[in-house]
Design a protein around this motif. Structure first.
Motif, PDB file in Angstrom:
ATOM      1  N   PRO A 288       0.817  -1.209   0.000  1.00 24.38           N
ATOM      2  CA  PRO A 288       0.000   0.000   0.000  1.00 24.38           C
ATOM      3  C   PRO A 288       0.860   1.272   0.000  1.00 24.38           C
ATOM      4  O   PRO A 288       1.818   1.381   0.757  1.00 24.38           O
ATOM      5  CB  PRO A 288      -0.816  -0.134   1.294  1.00 24.38           C
ATOM      6  N   GLN A 289       0.530   2.164  -0.890  1.00 25.54           N
ATOM      7  CA  GLN A 289       1.200   3.460  -1.028  1.00 25.54           C
ATOM      8  C   GLN A 289       2.602   3.380  -1.639  1.00 25.54           C
ATOM      9  O   GLN A 289       3.310   4.385  -1.680  1.00 25.54           O
ATOM     10  CB  GLN A 289       1.280   4.202   0.317  1.00 25.54           C
ATOM     11  N   VAL A 290       3.044   2.206  -2.079  1.00 26.40           N
ATOM     12  CA  VAL A 290       4.363   2.067  -2.712  1.00 26.40           C
ATOM     13  C   VAL A 290       4.193   1.342  -4.040  1.00 26.40           C
ATOM     14  O   VAL A 290       3.940   0.140  -4.073  1.00 26.40           O
ATOM     15  CB  VAL A 290       5.367   1.295  -1.817  1.00 26.40           C
ATOM     16  N   SER A 291       4.319   2.095  -5.132  1.00 28.14           N
ATOM     17  CA  SER A 291       4.222   1.523  -6.470  1.00 28.14           C
ATOM     18  C   SER A 291       5.563   1.634  -7.171  1.00 28.14           C
ATOM     19  O   SER A 291       6.391   2.476  -6.812  1.00 28.14           O
ATOM     20  CB  SER A 291       3.153   2.254  -7.289  1.00 28.14           C
ATOM     21  N   ALA A 292       5.754   0.785  -8.163  1.00 31.77           N
ATOM     22  CA  ALA A 292       7.011   0.801  -8.908  1.00 31.77           C
ATOM     23  C   ALA A 292       6.737   0.568 -10.383  1.00 31.77           C
ATOM     24  O   ALA A 292       5.821  -0.186 -10.742  1.00 31.77           O
ATOM     25  CB  ALA A 292       7.943  -0.290  -8.391  1.00 31.77           C
ATOM     26  N   PRO A 293       7.541   1.179 -11.253  1.00 27.30           N
ATOM     27  CA  PRO A 293       7.440   0.881 -12.680  1.00 27.30           C
ATOM     28  C   PRO A 293       8.101  -0.481 -12.954  1.00 27.30           C
ATOM     29  O   PRO A 293       9.231  -0.723 -12.541  1.00 27.30           O
ATOM     30  CB  PRO A 293       8.207   2.031 -13.341  1.00 27.30           C
ATOM     31  N   VAL A 294       7.364  -1.348 -13.621  1.00 26.95           N
ATOM     32  CA  VAL A 294       7.832  -2.707 -13.914  1.00 26.95           C
ATOM     33  C   VAL A 294       7.846  -2.885 -15.420  1.00 26.95           C
ATOM     34  O   VAL A 294       6.907  -2.466 -16.113  1.00 26.95           O
ATOM     35  CB  VAL A 294       6.899  -3.755 -13.249  1.00 26.95           C
ATOM     36  N   CYS A 295       8.873  -3.523 -15.939  1.00 28.70           N
ATOM     37  CA  CYS A 295       8.989  -3.700 -17.381  1.00 28.70           C
ATOM     38  C   CYS A 295       7.788  -4.468 -17.941  1.00 28.70           C
ATOM     39  O   CYS A 295       7.155  -5.266 -17.249  1.00 28.70           O
ATOM     40  CB  CYS A 295      10.294  -4.381 -17.754  1.00 28.70           C
ATOM     41  N   SER A 296       7.488  -4.211 -19.195  1.00 28.37           N
ATOM     42  CA  SER A 296       6.379  -4.872 -19.872  1.00 28.37           C
ATOM     43  C   SER A 296       6.657  -6.365 -20.031  1.00 28.37           C
ATOM     44  O   SER A 296       7.799  -6.821 -19.942  1.00 28.37           O
ATOM     45  CB  SER A 296       6.174  -4.252 -21.253  1.00 28.37           C
ATOM     46  N   LEU A 297       5.602  -7.112 -20.291  1.00 35.65           N
ATOM     47  CA  LEU A 297       5.731  -8.545 -20.535  1.00 35.65           C
ATOM     48  C   LEU A 297       6.640  -8.801 -21.741  1.00 35.65           C
ATOM     49  O   LEU A 297       7.506  -9.680 -21.698  1.00 35.65           O
ATOM     50  CB  LEU A 297       4.352  -9.167 -20.748  1.00 35.65           C
TER      51      LEU A 297
END
Length: 157
Positions: A119-128
């Motif tokens: 919660p409240q911590v998001s991250a950019p993750v590479c596409s499939l």
């Protein structure tokens, strides 16, 4: 001897607070795409600008990381085309900078997904698609297993 802690959410929260631009790849990205397996490091590709690499060096230093060869982390030593593994107070961080088989940061960022780590911590993750590309390029046995699982979950590309 106690086992090292692995707290990726602490690393990611620190990167986000400092405004560091990065994209997660590797085991955490595999998990975000549904492949469940143990991972003990945060693999990331940083934006290559000197200001961003400087901010990354400051954050990693604050997390207790040390450069394996030089006295301290800096934008300059993070800018070299390399794969640097750093032990921090929250586990290992693996910084990938212009590595063969890894798409340029701009491509990774443009297609990245935002994933909530906690919660409240998001991250950019590479596409499939990018994850599959990197797994194929690596060609390690673990990556081949991950590719099979990705294909089972998402179909073949």
């Amino acid at each position: 001897m106690s086992e090292a802690r692995f707290e990726p959410e602490a690393v990611i929260a620190a990167l986000n607070r400092a405004g560091v631009r990065y994209v997660l790849v590797g085991g955490l990205a595999s998990g975000a795409h549904g492949v469940v397996r143990a991972t003990r490091d945060v693999d990331l590709v940083p934006a290559p600008e000197a200001e961003n690499l400087g901010a990354l060096a400051v954050v990693l230093t604050a997390l207790g990381a040390r450069h394996p060869i030089q006295d301290r982390l800096s934008a300059d030593n993070l800018a070299a085309p390399s794969s640097i593994k750093l032990e921090t107070d929250h586990g290992e961080v693996h910084v990938l900078n212009r590595m063969p088989g890894t798409p340029p940061f701009g491509e990774l960022e443009a297609q990245a997904l935002s994933v909530e780590i906690e919660p409240q911590v998001s991250a950019p993750v590479c596409s499939l698609a990018h994850l599959r590309q990197m797994k194929r390029a690596s060609d390690r046995p673990r990556d081949q297993v991950d590719l099979q699982e990705l294909n089972e979950l998402h179909g073949h590309d």
